[in-house]
Design a protein around this motif. Sequence first.
Motif, PDB file in Angstrom:
ATOM      1  N   ASP A 120      -5.205  -8.637  -2.615  1.00  0.00           N
ATOM      2  CA  ASP A 120      -6.369  -7.992  -3.226  1.00  0.00           C
ATOM      3  C   ASP A 120      -6.181  -8.048  -4.736  1.00  0.00           C
ATOM      4  O   ASP A 120      -5.182  -7.550  -5.266  1.00  0.00           O
ATOM      5  N   ASP A 141       0.815  -1.210   0.000  1.00  0.00           N
ATOM      6  CA  ASP A 141       0.000   0.000   0.000  1.00  0.00           C
ATOM      7  C   ASP A 141       0.850   1.261   0.000  1.00  0.00           C
ATOM      8  O   ASP A 141       0.356   2.349  -0.314  1.00  0.00           O
ATOM      9  N   ALA A 168      -5.297   2.748  -6.080  1.00  0.00           N
ATOM     10  CA  ALA A 168      -5.846   3.920  -5.388  1.00  0.00           C
ATOM     11  C   ALA A 168      -5.224   4.098  -4.008  1.00  0.00           C
ATOM     12  O   ALA A 168      -5.089   5.230  -3.522  1.00  0.00           O
ATOM     13  N   ARG A 169      -4.852   2.996  -3.373  1.00  0.00           N
ATOM     14  CA  ARG A 169      -4.234   3.096  -2.050  1.00  0.00           C
ATOM     15  C   ARG A 169      -2.804   3.623  -2.118  1.00  0.00           C
ATOM     16  O   ARG A 169      -2.247   4.050  -1.114  1.00  0.00           O
ATOM     17  N   ASN A 193     -10.021  -6.582 -12.175  1.00  0.00           N
ATOM     18  CA  ASN A 193      -9.482  -7.631 -11.313  1.00  0.00           C
ATOM     19  C   ASN A 193      -8.434  -8.454 -12.053  1.00  0.00           C
ATOM     20  O   ASN A 193      -8.660  -8.870 -13.200  1.00  0.00           O
ATOM     21  N   ARG A 247      -8.599  -0.707  -6.643  1.00  0.00           N
ATOM     22  CA  ARG A 247      -8.416  -0.467  -5.209  1.00  0.00           C
ATOM     23  C   ARG A 247      -6.939  -0.434  -4.834  1.00  0.00           C
ATOM     24  O   ARG A 247      -6.499   0.420  -4.062  1.00  0.00           O
ATOM     25  N   ASN A 303      -8.297  -6.679  -6.917  1.00  0.00           N
ATOM     26  CA  ASN A 303      -8.919  -5.520  -7.556  1.00  0.00           C
ATOM     27  C   ASN A 303      -7.881  -4.415  -7.684  1.00  0.00           C
ATOM     28  O   ASN A 303      -7.545  -3.729  -6.716  1.00  0.00           O
TER      29      ASN A 303
END
Length: 424
Positions: free
Chosen positions: A153, A93, A161-162, A130, A158, A155
């Motif tokens: 994850d 992340d 975006a993190r 995905n 997501r 996706n």
Amino acid sequence: MTLALGCIADDYTGASDLANTLTRAGLRTVQTVGVPADDLALPEVDAVVVSLKSRSIEAGLAVSRSRAAEAWLRGRGAGHVLFKICSTFDSTDAGNIGPVMDALRADCGEGAVLVTPAFPETGRTVYQGNLFVGAVPLNESPLKDHPLNPMRDSNLVRVLARQSRTQIGLVDLATVTRGADAVRARLAELAGKGIGAAIIDAVFDRDLETIGLVAAGHRLSVGASGIGLGLARALVSTGKVKSASPSGETGAAVGGLAACLAGSCSQATLQQITNAERIMPVLHLDPDRIILGAGEVQRALDWARPRLGEGPVLIASSSTPDQVTALQARHGRDAAGHAIEQAMADIAENLVKSGVRRLIVAGGETSGAVVDRLKIPGFLVGVEIAAGVPVLRAVGAESDMLLALKSGNFGGGEFFSDALMLMR
């Protein structure tokens, strides 16, 4: 030198994968290790892949190194730069995909950047944002267990975006199947909403060609070797590059002693090591002893040197995912990884001093440590051993050498023997 395509790869095996893909598509390609020195003699080529060891380092350092590489490539006329990442989107992340993308996007003034790790030829596809490995989402596959950058994850909207300061959008498969103009319209729509990057679906090779046509009209893209393939085909089809017929030749035979090093902990590499035990001596190192400085490097060299004259040898620090988790719990993730990488680099350096001129390395982090230690500034790209893994001939190095740098998950069960057959 005026480049049709510049590429920045976040690890050395990924760079070899991309260079191999571009060569197969007809682009004359050289892979460099780091930003080349101004006095490094390079042949006239269509594409340069600058290899960085930046995937798992501190994000600010990854950004600065990537920006330096981009400046060098732009200075050689590259109108488009591909930031090449792993096809499993390996990152945490904290980055480093998002921070590097943000910096390169700001430098080149790009509106919305296309991002995809898809490469259907190697079983990586993206649908509705995905990432799939074969028939299952990434987070359900064995590839989720990267020792430094585990992926939990699938996706990618997501995930990115993190990491990124910009909003992340999606260009879905339905849009891609309508062709390049539909993708351009969707990308313009997203940019108009202030969205700075978009994950784009790709399930078939023809999707990569559509993506490549669109990306070639922009300054920056982000992805694995699949998008590189799309870009190469776009450059050839639009006449920006006159397609060569790559011979895959890297010059005269090198000969000399041969050795294999394995640091990857992927299931593919573990099976390849097991299979190699049928055809060559294999030494399994003790990772705890490596980290504690208990003489494992010297043990490996004492074991290998008397055997090299009889044929290839393989030295492995690889462990199963459960063993890696336990090792990291005992010693710390970063400390364990760094110690093992440097031990393998020590072994490689001393094997080369002992006359090894054909060297096969399995594992991205291990390959990076080895190539850095050997101070090899670049490679000519030769014949393909396995999908994404070419034979490489050192350019500008102290010794004339052939190398193969393999991402952990790449290659068939007999990879080591297949590589040795092609490395003469």
